[in-house]
Design a protein around this motif. Structure first.
Motif, PDB file in Angstrom:
ATOM      1  N   TYR A  55       4.418   2.050 -49.983  1.00 40.42           N
ATOM      2  CA  TYR A  55       4.275   1.463 -51.194  1.00 40.42           C
ATOM      3  C   TYR A  55       5.575   0.586 -51.690  1.00 40.42           C
ATOM      4  CZ  TYR A  55       3.986   1.405 -56.484  1.00 40.42           C
ATOM      5  OH  TYR A  55       4.165   1.008 -57.811  1.00 40.42           O
ATOM      6  N   CYS A  56       6.669   0.949 -51.351  1.00 42.20           N
ATOM      7  CA  CYS A  56       7.958   0.676 -51.889  1.00 42.20           C
ATOM      8  C   CYS A  56       8.067  -0.739 -51.240  1.00 42.20           C
ATOM      9  CB  CYS A  56       9.108   1.301 -51.783  1.00 42.20           C
ATOM     10  SG  CYS A  56       9.387   1.978 -50.018  1.00 42.20           S
ATOM     11  N   GLY A  57       7.742  -1.024 -49.909  1.00 42.11           N
ATOM     12  CA  GLY A  57       7.914  -2.199 -49.395  1.00 42.11           C
ATOM     13  C   GLY A  57       8.648  -2.078 -47.976  1.00 42.11           C
ATOM     14  N   HIS A  58       9.093  -0.723 -47.880  1.00 40.15           N
ATOM     15  CA  HIS A  58       9.809  -0.577 -46.501  1.00 40.15           C
ATOM     16  C   HIS A  58       9.054  -0.202 -45.392  1.00 40.15           C
ATOM     17  CE1 HIS A  58      13.566   0.105 -49.359  1.00 40.15           C
ATOM     18  NE2 HIS A  58      13.863  -0.851 -48.189  1.00 40.15           N
ATOM     19  N   LEU A  59       9.563  -0.613 -44.190  1.00 42.24           N
ATOM     20  CA  LEU A  59       8.671  -0.347 -42.874  1.00 42.24           C
ATOM     21  C   LEU A  59       9.331   0.860 -42.210  1.00 42.24           C
ATOM     22  CD1 LEU A  59       8.713  -4.005 -41.216  1.00 42.24           C
ATOM     23  CD2 LEU A  59       7.052  -3.095 -42.695  1.00 42.24           C
ATOM     24  N   PHE A  63      10.191  10.986 -50.921  1.00 41.24           N
ATOM     25  CA  PHE A  63      10.656   9.684 -51.467  1.00 41.24           C
ATOM     26  C   PHE A  63      11.338   8.741 -50.200  1.00 41.24           C
ATOM     27  CE2 PHE A  63      10.487  12.578 -54.500  1.00 41.24           C
ATOM     28  CZ  PHE A  63       9.990  11.894 -55.722  1.00 41.24           C
ATOM     29  N   CYS A  64      11.294   7.473 -50.459  1.00 45.40           N
ATOM     30  CA  CYS A  64      11.799   6.634 -49.323  1.00 45.40           C
ATOM     31  C   CYS A  64      13.307   6.866 -49.359  1.00 45.40           C
ATOM     32  CB  CYS A  64      11.488   5.363 -49.721  1.00 45.40           C
ATOM     33  SG  CYS A  64      12.390   4.076 -48.718  1.00 45.40           S
ATOM     34  N   PRO A  65      13.899   6.977 -48.109  1.00 46.55           N
ATOM     35  CA  PRO A  65      15.275   7.136 -48.085  1.00 46.55           C
ATOM     36  C   PRO A  65      16.343   5.948 -48.312  1.00 46.55           C
ATOM     37  CG  PRO A  65      14.233   8.306 -45.994  1.00 46.55           C
ATOM     38  CD  PRO A  65      13.206   7.467 -46.843  1.00 46.55           C
ATOM     39  N   SER A  66      15.523   4.945 -48.288  1.00 44.21           N
ATOM     40  CA  SER A  66      16.149   3.554 -48.488  1.00 44.21           C
ATOM     41  C   SER A  66      16.250   3.127 -50.012  1.00 44.21           C
ATOM     42  CB  SER A  66      15.378   2.714 -47.740  1.00 44.21           C
ATOM     43  OG  SER A  66      15.732   2.393 -46.407  1.00 44.21           O
ATOM     44  N   CYS A  67      15.201   3.605 -50.698  1.00 43.36           N
ATOM     45  CA  CYS A  67      15.320   2.949 -52.147  1.00 43.36           C
ATOM     46  C   CYS A  67      15.032   3.986 -53.173  1.00 43.36           C
ATOM     47  CB  CYS A  67      14.344   1.724 -52.214  1.00 43.36           C
ATOM     48  SG  CYS A  67      12.538   2.346 -51.890  1.00 43.36           S
ATOM     49  N   GLY A  68      14.431   5.292 -52.620  1.00 43.16           N
ATOM     50  CA  GLY A  68      14.385   6.217 -53.345  1.00 43.16           C
ATOM     51  C   GLY A  68      13.045   6.310 -54.145  1.00 43.16           C
TER      52      GLY A  68
HETATM   53 ZN   LIG Z   1      11.695   2.008 -49.844  1.00 40.86          ZN
END
Ligand SMILES: [Zn+2]
Ligand SMILES: [Zn+2]
Length: 333
Positions: A267-271, A291-296
């Motif tokens: 969802y956040c756009g990270h791969l 939660f995404c570790p890159s953007c939270g």
């Molecule tokens: Zn992310």
């Protein structure tokens, strides 16, 4: 304009007479003024493709070329000054002869034969963003298309944008014609590009009362820049879990759909690598969400639409199985 040209020569008087009968016969052209200093006409193709052409007589005319000035409220300044320069060269072909009608006809034909003039300034800005050694911009005036080849590392994508007659009132049509990205990314880029184009010409569905009236915007540049950004960004993306490049370095699309390099966009756009993501999603804690570790941002994905409770149960079950197995192993020891 100098004072000498005020007293018209016989040749100039004759040309002005012919200008007054010939220019009104040209399609899409209106004669505004024909005096011994200059001839001004207006060319109207569409609401967004209209110019005024001023041909100025210099001392010694017609043995010296006309000087042409082109103005437009809608077409870009850079394009206008380029076209005026081409007119100067064109006028030199008719030295010693009447030049005005040729030049006005030339400008009118030029607008017909170069439909991309409506986005000339946008195209030059897009070119500025595409400075990789293998990147390309191709203009296809005959079909009113701009084709971009965008490259990053071993990846490439060709974007064809068709510019309609009534641009910018109607949006460009973007199509990804060739690429070596995983198919799900192509689908995603295509959908986002189509949506970006639509938003330029259609007002938002939910209008806020204080919003100013909606005005259609040119769509070529926003769409091109969106796709360029994606193509430049994704090949370098790092999986937030294993910290290796998410897309395979060798870029053969098949390897991106299988094995370690099967990649998912959340969802956040990270791969993420699917195997990394699966392990992460199936490992506790579950209650707060993942939660995404890159953007939270919280991770939502079709493949993991399972409640925290189910995940807890599965985890407990797996742990129990593991314990049983360990006990058996201990026993065997
Ligand atoms: Zn992310
Ligand atoms: Zn990974």
């Amino acid at each position: 304009m100098t004072s000498e040209s005020v007293i018209p020569s016989k040749a100039l008087t004759a040309e002005l007479d012919s200008v007054k009968t010939e220019i009104p016969k040209l399609e899409d052209v209106k004669l505004i003024a024909a005096v011994p200093q200059l001839v001004r006409s207006e060319i109207y193709k569409t609401e967004h493709k209209q110019v005024s052409v001023t041909c100025m007589f210099q001392p010694g005319y017609p043995d010296v070329p006309l000087v042409t000035e082109i103005k437009s409220k809608t077409l870009g300044y850079k394009f206008m000054s380029g076209l005026a320069k081409v007119c100067d060269t064109e006028a030199k072909k008719y030295l010693g002869q009447p030049q005005v009608v040729h030049i006005v006809q030339f400008v009118s034909n030029f607008l017909d034969e170069n439909p991309l003039c409506v986005c000339a300034d946008e195209i030059s800005l897009v070119k500025g963003k595409l400075c990789g050694a293998k990147d390309e911009v191709k203009l296809k005036q005959k079909t009113s298309q701009v084709v971009l080849k965008i490259c990053q590392e071993e990846y490439f994508l060709n974007l064809r944008m068709t510019i309609p007659d009534d641009y910018p009132l109607r949006q460009i049509v973007p199509e990804i014609t060739d690429h070596n990205f995983p198919e799900f990314l192509r689908t995603n880029f295509q959908a986002q590009a189509t949506e970006a184009a639509r938003q330029c010409v259609q007002p938002p569905l939910k209008k806020k009362p204080k919003d100013p009236p909606f005005v259609p915007k040119p769509s070529l540049r926003p769409v091109a820049e969106y796709v360029i950004e994606c193509v430049k960004k994704y090949p370098l993306e790092i999986c937030p879990l294993c910290h290796e490049r998410a897309l395979p370095v060798d870029s053969t699309s098949e390897s991106a759909t299988r094995g370690k390099y099967r990649v998912e966009k959340v969802y956040c756009g990270h791969l993420f690598h699917l195997i990394c993501l699966t392990k992460f999603m199936k490992t506790p804690p579950f209650s707060e969400g993942k939660f995404c570790p890159s953007c939270g941002k919280q991770i939502f994905h079709e493949k993991f639409k399972v409640s925290a409770k189910v995940l807890e149960d599965r985890w407990a079950h797996k742990q129990a199985k593991q314990r049983e197995l360990e006990e058996v192993v201990d026993f065997l020891d």
